[in-house]
Design a protein around this motif. Structure first.
Motif, PDB file in Angstrom:
ATOM      1  N   GLY A  20       0.818  -1.205   0.000  1.00  0.00           N
ATOM      2  CA  GLY A  20       0.000   0.000   0.000  1.00  0.00           C
ATOM      3  C   GLY A  20       0.848   1.250   0.000  1.00  0.00           C
ATOM      4  O   GLY A  20       0.551   2.233  -0.673  1.00  0.00           O
ATOM      5  N   GLU A  21       1.961   1.198   0.771  1.00  0.00           N
ATOM      6  CA  GLU A  21       2.888   2.321   0.791  1.00  0.00           C
ATOM      7  C   GLU A  21       3.443   2.597  -0.595  1.00  0.00           C
ATOM      8  O   GLU A  21       3.515   3.723  -1.045  1.00  0.00           O
ATOM      9  CB  GLU A  21       4.058   2.016   1.751  1.00  0.00           C
ATOM     10  N   VAL A  22       3.886   1.522  -1.292  1.00  0.00           N
ATOM     11  CA  VAL A  22       4.472   1.665  -2.616  1.00  0.00           C
ATOM     12  C   VAL A  22       3.442   2.215  -3.595  1.00  0.00           C
ATOM     13  O   VAL A  22       3.719   3.120  -4.374  1.00  0.00           O
ATOM     14  CB  VAL A  22       5.022   0.309  -3.117  1.00  0.00           C
ATOM     15  N   TYR A  61      17.487   7.331   8.975  1.00  0.00           N
ATOM     16  CA  TYR A  61      17.974   6.110   9.603  1.00  0.00           C
ATOM     17  C   TYR A  61      19.391   5.760   9.152  1.00  0.00           C
ATOM     18  O   TYR A  61      19.916   4.710   9.523  1.00  0.00           O
ATOM     19  CB  TYR A  61      17.028   4.947   9.275  1.00  0.00           C
ATOM     20  N   GLY A  62      19.975   6.620   8.338  1.00  0.00           N
ATOM     21  CA  GLY A  62      21.331   6.365   7.871  1.00  0.00           C
ATOM     22  C   GLY A  62      21.410   5.511   6.621  1.00  0.00           C
ATOM     23  O   GLY A  62      22.514   5.164   6.177  1.00  0.00           O
ATOM     24  N   ASN A  63      20.264   5.159   6.057  1.00  0.00           N
ATOM     25  CA  ASN A  63      20.269   4.364   4.830  1.00  0.00           C
ATOM     26  C   ASN A  63      20.604   5.247   3.624  1.00  0.00           C
ATOM     27  O   ASN A  63      20.107   6.373   3.525  1.00  0.00           O
ATOM     28  CB  ASN A  63      18.899   3.709   4.608  1.00  0.00           C
ATOM     29  N   PRO A  64      21.430   4.734   2.713  1.00  0.00           N
ATOM     30  CA  PRO A  64      21.801   5.551   1.551  1.00  0.00           C
ATOM     31  C   PRO A  64      20.611   5.829   0.637  1.00  0.00           C
ATOM     32  O   PRO A  64      19.745   4.966   0.451  1.00  0.00           O
ATOM     33  CB  PRO A  64      22.849   4.686   0.843  1.00  0.00           C
ATOM     34  N   ILE A  65      20.553   7.032   0.102  1.00  0.00           N
ATOM     35  CA  ILE A  65      19.522   7.408  -0.865  1.00  0.00           C
ATOM     36  C   ILE A  65      20.165   7.405  -2.248  1.00  0.00           C
ATOM     37  O   ILE A  65      21.083   8.179  -2.505  1.00  0.00           O
ATOM     38  CB  ILE A  65      18.931   8.795  -0.563  1.00  0.00           C
ATOM     39  N   LYS A  66      19.679   6.499  -3.087  1.00  0.00           N
ATOM     40  CA  LYS A  66      20.252   6.370  -4.421  1.00  0.00           C
ATOM     41  C   LYS A  66      19.303   6.941  -5.470  1.00  0.00           C
ATOM     42  O   LYS A  66      18.079   6.888  -5.323  1.00  0.00           O
ATOM     43  CB  LYS A  66      20.549   4.903  -4.738  1.00  0.00           C
ATOM     44  N   PRO A  92      15.407   5.051  -8.355  1.00  0.00           N
ATOM     45  CA  PRO A  92      16.007   3.887  -9.023  1.00  0.00           C
ATOM     46  C   PRO A  92      15.023   2.865  -9.566  1.00  0.00           C
ATOM     47  O   PRO A  92      15.385   2.054 -10.414  1.00  0.00           O
ATOM     48  CB  PRO A  92      16.894   3.274  -7.935  1.00  0.00           C
ATOM     49  N   THR A  93      13.765   2.861  -9.100  1.00  0.00           N
ATOM     50  CA  THR A  93      12.799   1.875  -9.585  1.00  0.00           C
ATOM     51  C   THR A  93      11.447   2.538  -9.820  1.00  0.00           C
ATOM     52  O   THR A  93      11.128   3.578  -9.220  1.00  0.00           O
ATOM     53  CB  THR A  93      12.594   0.712  -8.585  1.00  0.00           C
ATOM     54  N   SER A  94      10.634   1.910 -10.682  1.00  0.00           N
ATOM     55  CA  SER A  94       9.301   2.438 -10.955  1.00  0.00           C
ATOM     56  C   SER A  94       8.392   2.320  -9.740  1.00  0.00           C
ATOM     57  O   SER A  94       7.407   3.056  -9.622  1.00  0.00           O
ATOM     58  CB  SER A  94       8.679   1.706 -12.145  1.00  0.00           C
ATOM     59  N   ALA A  95       8.704   1.395  -8.819  1.00  0.00           N
ATOM     60  CA  ALA A  95       7.891   1.223  -7.619  1.00  0.00           C
ATOM     61  C   ALA A  95       7.864   2.483  -6.766  1.00  0.00           C
ATOM     62  O   ALA A  95       6.910   2.726  -6.024  1.00  0.00           O
ATOM     63  CB  ALA A  95       8.410   0.054  -6.791  1.00  0.00           C
ATOM     64  N   VAL A  96       8.918   3.282  -6.872  1.00  0.00           N
ATOM     65  CA  VAL A  96       8.967   4.553  -6.147  1.00  0.00           C
ATOM     66  C   VAL A  96       9.008   5.711  -7.143  1.00  0.00           C
ATOM     67  O   VAL A  96       9.651   6.728  -6.928  1.00  0.00           O
ATOM     68  CB  VAL A  96      10.166   4.605  -5.180  1.00  0.00           C
ATOM     69  N   LEU A 125       7.418   9.411 -12.401  1.00  0.00           N
ATOM     70  CA  LEU A 125       6.407   8.887 -13.316  1.00  0.00           C
ATOM     71  C   LEU A 125       5.191   9.796 -13.403  1.00  0.00           C
ATOM     72  O   LEU A 125       4.389   9.681 -14.336  1.00  0.00           O
ATOM     73  CB  LEU A 125       5.970   7.487 -12.872  1.00  0.00           C
ATOM     74  N   CYS A 126       5.023  10.682 -12.432  1.00  0.00           N
ATOM     75  CA  CYS A 126       3.896  11.611 -12.458  1.00  0.00           C
ATOM     76  C   CYS A 126       4.155  12.797 -13.377  1.00  0.00           C
ATOM     77  O   CYS A 126       3.232  13.561 -13.675  1.00  0.00           O
ATOM     78  CB  CYS A 126       3.581  12.103 -11.053  1.00  0.00           C
ATOM     79  N   ASP A 127       5.388  12.983 -13.810  1.00  0.00           N
ATOM     80  CA  ASP A 127       5.705  14.050 -14.751  1.00  0.00           C
ATOM     81  C   ASP A 127       5.364  13.612 -16.171  1.00  0.00           C
ATOM     82  O   ASP A 127       5.271  12.412 -16.464  1.00  0.00           O
ATOM     83  CB  ASP A 127       7.193  14.427 -14.661  1.00  0.00           C
TER      84      ASP A 127
END
Length: 219
Positions: A20-22, A61-66, A92-96, A125-127
Motif C-alpha cells: 500500500g505504501e508503494v 535512519y542512515g540508509n543511503p539514498i540512491k 532507481p525503480t518504478s515502484a517509487v 512517473l507523475c511528470d
C-alpha cells in the motif's frame, strides 16, 4: 505452524501495508499536457546520452539514498532556469516513481520536471515525459508557446458523469468519458486559453488565436 508458501497474519498484514505504501508513493492523477507544462519548473526537449546510479545522501535512519542520473544533451528549453541542463535525476525503480529512459543518445524526449533548490532537476512517473516524435503537431506548438498562454486557466478532468465546470476560467476535459483514454482529442489537439472576456475555452489550431477569440475555432 505456518504452511509452506503461506504467510502468517502479522506478516501478511505487513506485506499488504508495504504494498500500500508503494502504491500510494506513486499514485498520481492524469494530467493534460498543458497542465504538465504549467505545473512544471522545467520543460525541455533532450537526448539521453548516458546513465549511472549515484548516491545523493542518506535518510534519517542512515540508509543511503540512491538516484539514477541521466546525462542529457539539451536540445531546447521551453521553460526553466537560465543555465543549460545537462542531467536529470529520478528514483532507481518504478515502484517509487522512477522513470526509465533510453540512454542510446538517439532517442529524444519531451521532459517536464521539478527544479530543486540546489539547481538539479528531478523527474518522476507523475511528470509528463514522452518521446518527442510521439507528440502531435499541436502538442509541440503547445510546449513551444501556446500552453504558457493558458496557464491562467484551469483544466478540470471529467472522470464520471455528470460533470461540469464551476468557474468561467475552467475548461472541462472529457477525453476519458468520450474516448476511454486521457490521450484523446483534447489532450492531443486542444489548448485551454483565455478569451477576450477573461473566461477560458478550448482552442484548436496551429496559430495563436485572434484577439477577438470567443469560442473554439480552427484558423
Amino acid at each position: 505452524m505456518t504452511k509452506p508458501g503461506s504467510f502468517s497474519a502479522p506478516l501478511l498484514a505487513l506485506l499488504l501495508w508495504r504494498l500500500g505504501e508503494v502504491a500510494e508513493a506513486c499514485s498520481c492523477a492524469p494530467a493534460h499536457p498543458q497542465q504538465a507544462h504549467c505545473n512544471a519548473d522545467v520543460v525541455i526537449r533532450a537526448k539521453v546520452i548516458g546513465q549511472k546510479e549515484v548516491l545523493i545522501g542518506s535518510d534519517t535512519y542512515g540508509n543511503p539514498i540512491k538516484k539514477i542520473q541521466y546525462d542529457i544533451k539539451q536540445m531546447k528549453m521551453f521553460k526553466g532556469p537560465s543555465q543549460e541542463i545537462n542531467a536529470i535525476f529520478t528514483a532507481p525503480t518504478s515502484a517509487v516513481c522512477g522513470v526509465t529512459l533510453e540512454s542510446d543518445g538517439k532517442s529524444e524526449y519531451l521532459v517536464t520536471g521539478k527544479l530543486e533548490s540546489d539547481g538539479t532537476v528531478h523527474v518522476t512517473l507523475c511528470d509528463f515525459i514522452v518521446p518527442w516524435n510521439s507528440l502531435t503537431p499541436a502538442q509541440r506548438k503547445g510546449f513551444e508557446v501556446r500552453y504558457e498562454t493558458g496557464c491562467g486557466c484551469r483544466i478540470v478532468r471529467c472522470s464520471s458523469v455528470p460533470c461540469s465546470v464551476s468557474d468561467p476560467v475552467e475548461c472541462l476535459w472529457t477525453d476519458w468519458i468520450t474516448q476511454s483514454t486521457v490521450q484523446g482529442p483534447q489532450a492531443q489537439h486542444y489548448t485551454c486559453i483565455k478569451r477576450n472576456d477573461d473566461s477560458c475555452a478550448w482552442y484548436r489550431g496551429a496559430a495563436l488565436p485572434k484577439n477577438e477569440f470567443m469560442d473554439i475555432e480552427d484558423p
